[in-house]
Write an enzyme that holds these catalytic residues in place. Structure first.
Site, PDB file in Angstrom:
ATOM      1  N   ARG A  78       0.843  -1.191   0.000  1.00 40.40           N
ATOM      2  CA  ARG A  78       0.000   0.000   0.000  1.00 40.40           C
ATOM      3  C   ARG A  78       0.881   1.245   0.000  1.00 40.40           C
ATOM      4  O   ARG A  78       1.690   1.410   0.914  1.00 40.40           O
ATOM      5  CB  ARG A  78      -0.916  -0.015   1.238  1.00 40.40           C
ATOM      6  CG  ARG A  78      -1.737   1.223   1.362  1.00 40.40           C
ATOM      7  CD  ARG A  78      -2.606   1.294   2.612  1.00 40.40           C
ATOM      8  NE  ARG A  78      -3.159   2.628   2.651  1.00 40.40           N
ATOM      9  CZ  ARG A  78      -3.231   3.412   3.727  1.00 40.40           C
ATOM     10  NH1 ARG A  78      -2.853   2.977   4.907  1.00 40.40           N
ATOM     11  NH2 ARG A  78      -3.696   4.636   3.631  1.00 40.40           N
ATOM     12  N   HIS A 122      -2.993  10.852   0.723  1.00 33.16           N
ATOM     13  CA  HIS A 122      -2.474  10.629   2.078  1.00 33.16           C
ATOM     14  C   HIS A 122      -1.843  11.938   2.559  1.00 33.16           C
ATOM     15  O   HIS A 122      -0.639  12.019   2.789  1.00 33.16           O
ATOM     16  CB  HIS A 122      -1.488   9.457   2.080  1.00 33.16           C
ATOM     17  CG  HIS A 122      -1.260   8.834   3.441  1.00 33.16           C
ATOM     18  ND1 HIS A 122      -1.385   7.479   3.678  1.00 33.16           N
ATOM     19  CD2 HIS A 122      -0.902   9.373   4.628  1.00 33.16           C
ATOM     20  CE1 HIS A 122      -1.109   7.216   4.965  1.00 33.16           C
ATOM     21  NE2 HIS A 122      -0.804   8.351   5.553  1.00 33.16           N
ATOM     22  N   GLU A 167      -7.569   8.433   6.422  1.00 31.63           N
ATOM     23  CA  GLU A 167      -7.883   9.066   7.705  1.00 31.63           C
ATOM     24  C   GLU A 167      -8.396  10.501   7.583  1.00 31.63           C
ATOM     25  O   GLU A 167      -7.736  11.452   8.057  1.00 31.63           O
ATOM     26  CB  GLU A 167      -6.645   9.058   8.611  1.00 31.63           C
ATOM     27  CG  GLU A 167      -6.122   7.669   8.912  1.00 31.63           C
ATOM     28  CD  GLU A 167      -5.028   7.652   9.988  1.00 31.63           C
ATOM     29  OE1 GLU A 167      -4.537   8.725  10.372  1.00 31.63           O
ATOM     30  OE2 GLU A 167      -4.673   6.557  10.443  1.00 31.63           O
ATOM     31  N   TYR A 303      -4.286   1.286  16.063  1.00 33.33           N
ATOM     32  CA  TYR A 303      -3.016   1.259  16.785  1.00 33.33           C
ATOM     33  C   TYR A 303      -3.142   0.965  18.273  1.00 33.33           C
ATOM     34  O   TYR A 303      -2.327   0.266  18.842  1.00 33.33           O
ATOM     35  CB  TYR A 303      -2.279   2.597  16.614  1.00 33.33           C
ATOM     36  CG  TYR A 303      -1.709   2.762  15.218  1.00 33.33           C
ATOM     37  CD1 TYR A 303      -0.470   2.234  14.889  1.00 33.33           C
ATOM     38  CD2 TYR A 303      -2.425   3.412  14.218  1.00 33.33           C
ATOM     39  CE1 TYR A 303       0.058   2.354  13.606  1.00 33.33           C
ATOM     40  CE2 TYR A 303      -1.911   3.542  12.936  1.00 33.33           C
ATOM     41  CZ  TYR A 303      -0.670   3.008  12.639  1.00 33.33           C
ATOM     42  OH  TYR A 303      -0.162   3.123  11.378  1.00 33.33           O
ATOM     43  N   GLU A 365      -3.578  -0.253   8.259  1.00 30.83           N
ATOM     44  CA  GLU A 365      -2.383   0.104   9.038  1.00 30.83           C
ATOM     45  C   GLU A 365      -2.498  -0.502  10.423  1.00 30.83           C
ATOM     46  O   GLU A 365      -3.543  -0.403  11.064  1.00 30.83           O
ATOM     47  CB  GLU A 365      -2.246   1.626   9.224  1.00 30.83           C
ATOM     48  CG  GLU A 365      -1.820   2.380   7.998  1.00 30.83           C
ATOM     49  CD  GLU A 365      -1.694   3.884   8.253  1.00 30.83           C
ATOM     50  OE1 GLU A 365      -1.432   4.298   9.405  1.00 30.83           O
ATOM     51  OE2 GLU A 365      -1.873   4.646   7.289  1.00 30.83           O
TER      52      GLU A 365
HETATM   53  C1  FCB Z   1      -1.380   7.104  10.791  1.00 32.60           C
HETATM   54  C2  FCB Z   1      -0.962   7.616   9.429  1.00 32.60           C
HETATM   55  C3  FCB Z   1       0.355   7.074   8.959  1.00 32.60           C
HETATM   56  C4  FCB Z   1       1.363   6.934  10.076  1.00 32.60           C
HETATM   57  C5  FCB Z   1       0.772   6.246  11.277  1.00 32.60           C
HETATM   58  C6  FCB Z   1       1.723   6.051  12.423  1.00 32.60           C
HETATM   59  O1  FCB Z   1      -2.244   8.027  11.370  1.00 32.60           O
HETATM   60  O2  FCB Z   1      -1.939   7.301   8.470  1.00 32.60           O
HETATM   61  O3  FCB Z   1       0.805   7.882   7.909  1.00 32.60           O
HETATM   62  O4  FCB Z   1       1.933   8.144  10.370  1.00 32.60           O
HETATM   63  O5  FCB Z   1      -0.360   6.932  11.722  1.00 32.60           O
END
Ligand code: FCB
Length: 461
Positions: A78, A122, A167, A303, A365
């Site tokens: 990606r 992005h 995002e 995350y 992610e």
């Molecule tokens: C997300 C972003 C990515 C990266 C991660 C840690 O918010 O999409 O670009 O910075 O966090």
């Protein structure tokens, strides 16, 4: 032998990056200025005054980077396209050299049998568009559609997986309320919500263009969601959680699924004096219907857990105060200060699927920042990253068993890179990068990930 949790056939394993974070070449071959070029060149915005001018020099080293991906056994990659390489002015005149760069990258990936998974936006908006108001200006929607049309016409035969935006909530609130990200505007909620609206409108209007130019493709959007928990059962904490989730997650998911803009969020914003009225003047008749154009998938960036704690004194002192503990030791916190909480992924995936009936989900992610570098043996023993990924993969497996249509997983990130306001301090990579020499080393996590991909499964221990 330890038990192997097998993933479904055709589950896709990959890694992710974004143009501004890795490419460098900020003025190469006719590229225009983006808002991240401008922002990082503004003193005081980025830790240590660092910029993405050179970053990982991926612009010049993409062939080597594709070789590393191959060595790791990645099935998909990606990455995002820098709009300002294609349209230096944001719209109008196309810069052929910009298209050529991505064309070569895509060919290189296909030769290596790695599926290109492309994000159109992005965060690196062309600066000339920002000068006209950026995403707060409805005309940026048209510019995005012009850009989408050229890119998907050019690559639509070779690329079959498209993401419109990454995002939108981060662009909205970090860009227009907190000011930590480009364009660096603070406390302007009306502008933030206008930006959010135009991001979603441009996403939805791009879908038919992408589908026309890239027959048989799939297209969707990427949203971020942490797992939120209240610190206690006090009404104040629960209320704050509802507001935060409303603003960061529900605002986007609801609108994209035909439910309009969350009325409780609107009323709170008016009550707090952050917007003048619940009537949003930038929403034109038909917009909300347009925004609910069905997608093929939603990408989730996950995350950590956030425990939400209000400063207000709980009104109901007699309520049992369940307090969720967050021990401050390095096992549970990454260097971003984000809590490691894999179970949270299960809650978020289940919510996305069961509440919104999303037909297909990718984890676009997930990963961890730990700064481990090469030891005396020249290798990078990033055991904590392996543990982080293993636990999250296990939870992803559990989600699939629960019925969540999870189709793939992208580790953030392929390599250490420019982590926005944090500069080069935070290292999320499977590949370690020496920013002085541009040497790359596969970390132990990359070697471990290779095994996972080969077995299409994760060992319990
Ligand atoms: C997300 C972003 C990515 C990266 C991660 C840690 O918010 O999409 O670009 O910075 O966090």
């Amino acid at each position: 032998m330890s038990t192997l949790l097998k993933f479904p056939d055709h589950f896709l394993w990959g890694a992710a990056t974004a143009s501004y974070q890795i490419e460098g070449g900020w003025q190469a071959d006719g590229k225009g200025e983006s808002i991240w070029d401008r922002f990082s060149h503004t003193p005081g915005k980025i830790l240590n005054g660092e910029t993405g001018d050179v970053a990982c020099d991926h612009y010049n080293r993409f062939k080597e980077d594709v070789r590393l991906m191959k060595e790791m056994g990645l099935q998909t990659y990606r990455f995002s396209i820098a709009w300002s390489r294609i349209f230096p002015e944001g719209r109008g005149k196309v810069n052929q050299a910009g298209l050529n760069f991505y064309s070569e990258l895509i060919d290189e990936l296909l030769k290596a049998e790695i599926i290109p998974f492309v994000t159109l936006f992005h965060w690196d908006l062309p600066q000339p568009l920002q000068d006209e108001g950026g995403w707060t200006n409805r005309s940026t929607v048209d510019a995005f559609l012009e850009y989408t049309d050229i890119v998907t016409k050019t690559f639509g035969g070779r690329v079959k997986n498209w993401i419109t935006h990454n995002e939108p909530s981060v662009v909205t609130y970090l860009g227009y309320v907190y000011g930590d990200h480009a364009p660096g505007i603070k406390d302007d909620m009306p502008a933030a919500l206008a930006a959010a609206h135009h991001l979603m409108l441009s996403h939805a209007l791009a879908l038919p263009i992408i589908r026309k130019n890239s027959p048989g493709c799939e297209a969707g959007i990427v949203l971020n969601a942490n797992y939120l928990q209240p610190a206690s059962r006090s009404r104040a904490d629960l209320q704050l959680l509802r507001e935060r989730d409303g603003l960061w997650v529900r605002w986007f998911l609801d609108a994209l699924h035909g439910r309009g803009y969350a009325s409780d969020v609107l009323s709170s914003l008016v009550a707090e004096g952050k917007i003048p009225s619940t009537q949003l003047e930038f929403v034109q008749p038909g917009d909300l219907e347009t925004i609910s154009e069905p997608m093929d998938f939603v990408g989730l960036n996950f995350y950590n857990r956030d425990v939400v704690r209000s400063d207000a004194i709980p009104e109901e002192e007699n309520l049992p105060q369940t307090v969720f503990s967050q021990p401050k030791d390095e096992v549970n916190w990454t260097e971003m200060g984000w809590e490691v909480y894999p179970e949270g992924l299960l809650h978020v995936l289940a919510r996305f699927y069961f509440e919104y009936q999303i037909p297909k989900i990718y984890i676009t992610e997930n990963g961890a920042s730990y700064s481990d570098g090469p030891g005396p043996d020249g290798r990078v023993h990033d055991e904590r990253r392996i543990a982080y990924l293993r636990e999250h993969f296990k939870v992803a497996h559990q989600a699939i068993e629960m019925g969540v249509p999870l189709a793939g997983y992208f580790v953030w990130s392929l390599m250490d890179n420019f982590e926005w306001a944090w500069g080069y301090r935070q290292r999320f990579g499977l590949v370690w990068v020496n920013y002085e020499t541009q040497e790359r080393i596969l970390k132990d996590s990359a070697l471990w990930y290779h095994q996972v991909i080969r077995q299409n499964g994760v060992a319990l221990k």
